[in-house]
Design an enzyme around this catalytic site. Structure first.
Site: not given
Length: 771
Positions: A377, A615-618, A622
């Site tokens: 993401s 920021g962002h996480d993805g 897995g």
């Protein structure tokens, strides 16, 4: 004067002056004539030393404290100040040039003031002064350091925001003591440390003497006195980033004194480093090998400059490679890459890369820094950037109806169709049920076909009424980009971002990833990580999360935003205004724990330790990825992993990196309280449902329970589509939940919309109560 030797009518001494580090001088005892016998100071004839300005300070109890101030006499503005505490405690500073503490002159050259004080117990001021700290180390003399600093701040000599403290032996002890009792210091360097006087009395080669003649008796005779004098008693109050320098073979201040101070600080999240000098005794700073003494001086300068903001030390690439390996192994992460980017206005960028482990546990292919991972993401920020480029070009308006661009758009609620805007999509306030993973094929029309099916997708909240993470909204945003650019979203990413930014290992399709060394996803299992059954999500989800890249390429994208929209060659790809708007607050979050406290246009916003990060996480099948930017320092950190359980690695690694490189402390991980909280759960019981997920809150025999059921296409590839998790109360409307295989707690927040509807916010999604 030192080293007196008398032979006949001649005395030979070593004489140091404010401008000389020491000359051997013969004195005729009859006439007093002096003859300089050594000439080693001639090599320094062209070196101008900053003089020691003699000062006296009167403390609040009337004690006169004598000392010296080293600084550029021409300095006008308040300067960063280093307090240096001498050893002993029965030593004393003097006015002569100092060939041991060379960092004094180095710091003065670089705009610092250095304060040398002779507090109570210093030699040369009479017996009462000399014995004033017996049985009262720290307790009796702390004010002799702190009050003169107050005076220098009031005079405009010292900058109160940039104070540092150092010292060796007793000075190392006092450095620990002062930082445990006062929070004014932005940095500390403790050498030859004493942190716990109880263990010191029993392990030091001088312990018995110190206990009897300096500390007021043995530890068991007056434990309260020892506790009051020992810095370790109050280590929980230390906030100053601390560098500890110690001789590995120190018998006077045993190395355990340094180790326990370092361990306590690290466990509390205080930036701390421990340096042990091989084969070095307690007097390493005086008579150790030149290489060690030079290193000692260099480290003092670098540490205090780094943590007072006076100068950035280079990012230690070797250190972060070691830390990635150690922490990834601890958290059982199969493979990971780390990238740290720091921009320098007048110099080249710093880029540190590290790799660990394997890309696939079945094949054992080694992870390398240029390995390609799915960034999940984080792709949404790329999609938002494309949208803002179109805003810059005047082809898109953030607050105009999407139907201006997509007149064919049909949503389940016709009223929403006509009012939905790009801002709603980028900020996750559209209300479209976001977890729709419909596979519409591999063709270039897959995004268009996905959007056509949104007519059958329900909405989980009214337009703009709350915030709920929405993949479907970003796919719709991607379709707007396709319509305006005349090509696929994939092509827009390539031609508008990847190519201009010079990103060579970035793609959106599996066949692009296969050209490089690519990671495969994994899930934790009882016998170790197991490979995920499929590699990626359907192509139709591209704008929401299908970019794959290496860490350096992801940081290349981050650099675009750190520079306000510039490519490496200076080409403007995004306006300054649009880059700022993307990082500015657009929406608050019902849950301010899992991610940030607010949302921008694509970016998550974090308020950590008084600093603003984005920021962002993805998270894909897995694989998990993390990106954080600290714009005020030109810093970006990227972590790419091939497991869906890497939150612990992220927390530990980023805590260390941000503290060490940027001086920013990350919040402690969310966890339930130590003591149980009594709450009424009645209003929360029931069923909450949205696309892809049903959540039942049950009052089970063993307590409040959350039953999670994955529905829709994801259920087919989820190993355990139904799970039951105990819920631990934190407050009336806040609960902690943890997956069995994870060490990370997640918040579950119950709340109402302004119109009264009940919602559960869990996993950054707003899920309405349906029964």
């Amino acid at each position: 004067m030192s080293g007196l030797s008398v032979a006949g009518d001649t005395a030979t001494v070593v004489v140091a002056t404010p401008t000389s580090y020491g000359d051997v001088v013969a004195v005729d005892l009859g006439s007093g004539v002096q003859t300089v016998l050594a000439a080693h100071n001639e090599a320094l004839a062209d070196v101008e030393l900053f003089p020691r300005e003699e000062r006296e300070f009167t403390t609040s109890d009337g004690t006169t404290v004598h000392g010296w101030l080293i600084r550029d006499p021409a300095a006008q503005a308040p300067q960063p100040l280093l307090l240096d505490v001498h050893g002993g405690p029965h030593n004393a500073w003097n006015g002569a040039a100092d060939d041991i503490h060379l960092y004094h002159q180095q710091l003065a050259t670089e705009g610092w003031a250095v304060l040398l004080l002779n507090p109570r117990a210093s030699d040369g001021y009479g017996e009462r002064f000399f014995t004033a700290t017996i049985g009262a180390w720290g307790v009796a003399d702390a004010a002799d350091f702190l009050e003169p600093i107050d005076e220098l701040v009031a005079e405009g000599v010292a900058d109160p925001r940039r104070l540092a403290v150092t010292g060796y032996s007793y000075g190392g002890y006092m450095t620990c003591y002062l930082t445990a009792h006062d929070d004014r210091f932005a940095a500390a360097v403790a050498g030859g440390v004493v942190s716990d006087l109880t263990s010191m009395a029993g392990t030091s080669d001088d312990g018995a003497f110190l206990a009897s003649y300096e500390l007021g008796g043995r530890p068991w005779e007056d434990p309260a006195r020892y506790a009051a004098m020992s810095p370790l008693t109050r280590v929980d109050r230390v906030t100053a980033p601390t560098l500890i320098l110690h001789g590995e073979e120190d018998r006077t201040c045993p190395v355990g004194q340094a180790q326990q101070w370092h361990t306590a600080l690290r466990e509390r999240g205080v930036p701390a480093e421990l340096v042990l000098y091989p084969n070095a005794s307690h007097l390493v700073i005086v008579d150790g090998p030149p290489s060690q003494r030079i290193d000692y001086n260099r480290r003092v300068v670098e540490w205090v400059q780094r943590h007072t903001g006076s100068r950035r030390a280079p990012v230690d690439a070797a250190h972060w490679r070691r830390r990635l390996a150690a922490l990834a192994e601890r958290h059982r992460v199969p493979g990971a890459t780390l990238g740290i980017l720091r921009l320098h206005p007048d110099a080249s960028d710093e880029l540190v890369e590290a790799a660990y482990g394997v890309l696939n546990v079945d094949t054992g292919v080694e992870t390398t820094p240029d390995s390609v991972f799915q960034i999940g993401s984080i792709s949404k920020v790329w999609t938002a950037t494309l949208a803002m480029q179109l805003v810059d070009e005047g082809r898109l308006e953030l607050d105009a109806p999407i139907t201006d661009v997509l007149p064919e758009l049909e949503l389940a609620d016709p009223a929403v169709t006509g009012k939905l805007t790009m801002r709603h999509l980028l900020v996750h306030t559209s209300g479209i049920d976001g977890d729709v993973f419909t596979d519409t094929g591999r063709g270039d029309d897959c995004v268009e076909r996905y959007v056509a099916e949104l007519a059958t997708v329900g909405h989980n909240h009214p337009l703009g009424a709350t915030w709920s993470y929405c993949n479907a909204g970003y796919v719709l945003a991607g379709r707007v980009i396709e319509k305006l650019t005349g090509g696929t979203w994939d092509a827009a990413v390539r031609t508008r971002l990847s190519d201009p930014l010079g990103l060579r290992r970035t793609g959106t399709l599996p066949e692009e990833a296969l050209l490089y060394r690519s990671a495969v996803g994994h899930s934790p299992g009882p016998d170790g990580p197991t490979r995920a059954p499929v590699w990626t999500l359907p192509r139709s989800l591209g704008p929401a999360g299908l970019i794959n890249a290496c860490a350096a390429d992801l940081l290349g994208f981050a650099r675009l935003h750190l520079t306000g929209g510039l490519a490496p060659d200076g080409t403007r790809l995004l306006s300054v205004e649009s880059a700022a708007a993307m990082a500015a607050q657009q929406a608050e979050l019902p849950d301010k724990i899992v991610l940030g406290d607010s949302w921008g246009l694509g970016w998550i916003r974090f308020g950590w330790d008084g600093r603003r990060l984005v920021g962002h996480d993805g998270h894909t099948i897995g694989q998990t990825a993390y990106l954080r930017l600290l714009p005020e320092q030109g810093l970006a950190v990227a972590l790419l992993t091939n497991t869906d359980d890497s939150r612990g690695l992220f927390q530990d690694l980023y805590s260390e990196i941000l503290a060490d490189v940027a001086g920013v402390r990350m919040p402690e991980p969310f966890a339930p309280p130590a003591e149980p909280v009594t709450v009424d759960v009645t209003a929360h019981l029931g069923t909450y449902e949205r696309a892809g997920s049903r959540i039942d809150i049950l009052d089970a025999a063993d307590g409040l329970t959350m039953r999670l059921t994955v529905t829709g296409p994801l259920a087919e590839i989820t190993p355990e589509p139904v799970r039951e998790l105990p819920m631990v109360a934190v407050a009336d409307d806040l609960y902690a939940v943890r997956l069995p295989e994870s060490g990370t707690w997640m918040p579950a927040t119950f709340y109402r919309l302004p119109t009264g509807e009940r919602y559960l916010h869990f996993g950054v999604r707003a899920t309405p109560k349906v029964a």
